[in-house]
Scaffold this motif. Structure first.
Motif, mmCIF file in Angstrom:
data_model
loop_
_atom_site.group_PDB
_atom_site.id
_atom_site.type_symbol
_atom_site.label_atom_id
_atom_site.label_comp_id
_atom_site.label_asym_id
_atom_site.label_seq_id
_atom_site.Cartn_x
_atom_site.Cartn_y
_atom_site.Cartn_z
ATOM 1 N N LEU A 168 21.507 53.207 37.439
ATOM 2 C CA LEU A 168 22.484 53.430 36.365
ATOM 3 C C LEU A 168 23.762 52.635 36.614
ATOM 4 O O LEU A 168 24.377 52.114 35.667
ATOM 5 N N ALA A 169 24.187 52.523 37.877
ATOM 6 C CA ALA A 169 25.375 51.731 38.188
ATOM 7 C C ALA A 169 25.150 50.270 37.809
ATOM 8 O O ALA A 169 26.065 49.598 37.299
ATOM 9 N N GLY A 170 23.941 49.772 38.037
ATOM 10 C CA GLY A 170 23.614 48.413 37.638
ATOM 11 C C GLY A 170 23.696 48.224 36.134
ATOM 12 O O GLY A 170 24.229 47.223 35.638
ATOM 13 N N LEU A 171 23.180 49.210 35.394
ATOM 14 C CA LEU A 171 23.262 49.138 33.934
ATOM 15 C C LEU A 171 24.711 49.188 33.464
ATOM 16 O O LEU A 171 25.079 48.521 32.489
ATOM 17 N N LEU A 172 25.531 49.976 34.139
ATOM 18 C CA LEU A 172 26.944 50.072 33.754
ATOM 19 C C LEU A 172 27.678 48.751 33.999
ATOM 20 O O LEU A 172 28.626 48.428 33.284
ATOM 21 N N CYS A 173 27.249 48.000 35.007
ATOM 22 C CA CYS A 173 27.823 46.664 35.197
ATOM 23 C C CYS A 173 27.506 45.780 33.989
ATOM 24 O O CYS A 173 28.357 44.993 33.547
ATOM 25 N N LEU A 174 26.305 45.918 33.465
ATOM 26 C CA LEU A 174 25.944 45.167 32.254
ATOM 27 C C LEU A 174 26.761 45.653 31.064
ATOM 28 O O LEU A 174 27.200 44.847 30.232
ATOM 29 N N ALA A 175 26.983 46.975 30.976
ATOM 30 C CA ALA A 175 27.806 47.513 29.890
ATOM 31 C C ALA A 175 29.222 46.962 29.971
ATOM 32 O O ALA A 175 29.833 46.627 28.945
ATOM 33 N N ALA A 176 29.751 46.826 31.193
ATOM 34 C CA ALA A 176 31.096 46.263 31.366
ATOM 35 C C ALA A 176 31.153 44.837 30.841
ATOM 36 O O ALA A 176 32.152 44.412 30.234
ATOM 37 N N ALA A 177 30.074 44.095 31.065
ATOM 38 C CA ALA A 177 30.023 42.724 30.565
ATOM 39 C C ALA A 177 30.066 42.700 29.041
ATOM 40 O O ALA A 177 30.758 41.864 28.441
ATOM 41 N N LEU A 189 28.964 36.610 35.334
ATOM 42 C CA LEU A 189 29.517 37.000 36.625
ATOM 43 C C LEU A 189 29.187 38.451 36.961
ATOM 44 O O LEU A 189 29.170 38.840 38.139
ATOM 45 N N PHE A 190 28.942 39.276 35.942
ATOM 46 C CA PHE A 190 28.599 40.681 36.171
ATOM 47 C C PHE A 190 27.134 40.831 36.612
ATOM 48 O O PHE A 190 26.745 41.866 37.144
ATOM 49 N N LEU A 191 26.339 39.788 36.341
ATOM 50 C CA LEU A 191 24.897 39.896 36.538
ATOM 51 C C LEU A 191 24.476 40.106 37.992
ATOM 52 O O LEU A 191 23.608 40.957 38.259
ATOM 53 N N PRO A 192 25.031 39.375 38.967
ATOM 54 C CA PRO A 192 24.595 39.593 40.362
ATOM 55 C C PRO A 192 24.767 41.036 40.829
ATOM 56 O O PRO A 192 23.877 41.592 41.491
ATOM 57 N N ALA A 193 25.911 41.646 40.508
ATOM 58 C CA ALA A 193 26.135 43.036 40.916
ATOM 59 C C ALA A 193 25.106 43.954 40.264
ATOM 60 O O ALA A 193 24.571 44.872 40.918
ATOM 61 N N ALA A 194 24.806 43.717 38.983
ATOM 62 C CA ALA A 194 23.833 44.545 38.275
ATOM 63 C C ALA A 194 22.452 44.419 38.901
ATOM 64 O O ALA A 194 21.752 45.419 39.133
ATOM 65 N N VAL A 195 22.059 43.181 39.224
ATOM 66 C CA VAL A 195 20.732 42.937 39.807
ATOM 67 C C VAL A 195 20.618 43.595 41.183
ATOM 68 O O VAL A 195 19.612 44.238 41.498
#
Length: 418
Positions: A168-177, A189-195
């Motif tokens: 879910l934290a990974g998905l939230l990084c995508l939501a932030a993007a 730039l948000f993608l590496p953290a999400a992955v």
């Protein structure tokens, strides 16, 4: 504007799955009653977030820039739930120093409040910033929560509640993007953290687990001794198997909230029958075998509702049953009994006269016209919050007048009460 809709859908999806995952986690580490507490915490914190935005609406902030930062903070607070709860010494029985316990329980409460509070703030800001598109945003919100309900049963066995936090934290990084005002290229730039966050539960190689805080049926002590040899999250219950002794395996559901014991058996019914005849005082299957004992020598057809991994099928066959249908709601237990632990039970649950399957009792009865000499219920429900209060999965659903009419209608005519 489409980015706001996608971000809102992801946020709603993550928030509901976080709530449901924490309910399942608390079922295991505490008990189902405490699992329900998560629902009240989530509702309170989400509402508190909305109130906070309303009370401080005069504070001048750049909402467009604040949204991605708040969403990243939400992602961080979600991941931190696991280590913080594992570190806090709160105990279901308030063991130890009372002041320490009070502080730990307050800490646990605040830890769960924070992510939902942030979610409430983000949703309120999105709805306020784009009030002219509230209808479509609300549709996105509902779509996200609906998808969460649909995928819960699929995702829980894969990740477990602990791993779900990283997912879910990974998905939230995508939501932030999606919430950010950056260009599409910079959003990468948000993608590496999400992955990394989404992949971590798979890299970890096993379930990322919450620490026990109840020691139900001594499972925490057995785990510390290295006796746990199998664990699987099922949509209904968490299944753990402990090698308590050489003669039986302890199948613990939801951290020991309920348990069933598989007895070692070599599958030689002929020898077992001979030993029972010669030394009857040495064998005791328990009250649950009484019906089969009273009908011994008669080729009865039996139905066992809530079979778990008990020895009722063995008792039925020993005393001469013709066929046994055994129904168990926890699919992970059924698969373990028929697969990994088949040899330990002498292939009892794969015996040609035993039809052991995953199912819900009344649904099974409605789908069959078969009639029985014995219908037995022993452990007929799961204690998890995901099961309690959900219609066909609720225990009392099997104890209604209508339920007994269904049971009686599936008894052979000569056995039905008049």
């Amino acid at each position: 504007m489409y980015r706001q809709h996608i971000g809102t859908a992801i946020l709603a999806f993550a928030t509901l799955l976080l709530e449901l995952s924490m309910i399942r986690a608390f079922d295991v580490i505490l008990d189902p009653v405490m699992g329900y507490m998560v629902i009240t915490i989530a509702m309170f914190a989400l509402g508190l977030g909305g109130i906070y935005v309303y009370l401080f609406k005069a504070v001048r902030i750049n909402v467009a820039k604040a949204l991605p930062l708040l969403t990243l903070a939400y992602a961080l607070s979600t991941v931190l739930v696991l280590p913080i709860l594992n570190a806090l010494p709160f105990d279901l029985n308030f063991s130890g120093n009372i002041l320490v316990q009070l502080a730990a329980w307050i800490g646990m409460y605040c830890t769960i409040v924070v992510p939902f509070f942030l979610s409430g703030i983000i949703l309120s800001l999105v709805f306020s910033l784009h009030a002219n598109a509230i209808a479509s945003l609300y549709c996105a919100d509902l779509s996200g929560t609906g998808l969460a309900c649909l995928l819960l049963m699929v995702l829980i066995p894969i990740f477990g509640p602990g791993g779900m936090l990283f997912f879910l934290a990974g998905l939230l990084c995508l939501a932030a993007a999606f919430f950010s005002t950056l260009s599409a290229r910079r959003c990468l730039l948000f993608l590496p953290a999400a992955v990394v966050l989404i992949a971590w539960p798979f890299v970890h190689g096993q379930y990322i687990e919450f620490a026990d805080h109840a020691n139900k049926r001594n499972t925490e002590a057995m785990k510390s001794r290295g006796l746990r040899e199998y664990v699987k999250w099922d949509p209904v219950s968490k299944v753990e198997v402990y090698a308590e002794s050489e003669t039986f395996k302890h199948f613990a559901l939801d951290g020991g909230q309920q348990s069933s014991w598989m007895v070692r058996f070599d599958g030689d019914f002929a020898t077992l029958k001979k030993e029972i005849d010669e030394y009857p005082q040495s064998f005791y299957f328990g009250v649950k075998s009484l019906a089969y004992f009273l009908k011994r020598g008669t080729p009865v057809d039996a139905l066992i509702l809530g079979a778990a991994v008990g020895d009722e099928p063995c008792a039925a066959l020993v005393f001469g049953a013709h066929e046994v249908d055994a129904i168990e709601m926890v699919g992970a237990m059924v698969r373990a009994a028929k697969g990994r632990y088949a040899a330990f039970s002498g292939n009892l649950f794969n015996h040609p006269q035993v039809h052991y399957r995953t199912g819900e009792a009344r649904t099974f009865l409605r789908a069959t016209a078969k009639q029985y000499d014995i219908i037995q219920m022993f452990s007929n429900h799961s204690s998890s919050s995901i099961a309690q209060g959900n219609g066909a999965l609720e225990a009392v659903y099997l104890q209604t007048v209508e339920a007994y009419l269904e049971y009686f209608s599936h008894l052979k005519p000569r056995l039905r009460p008049h």
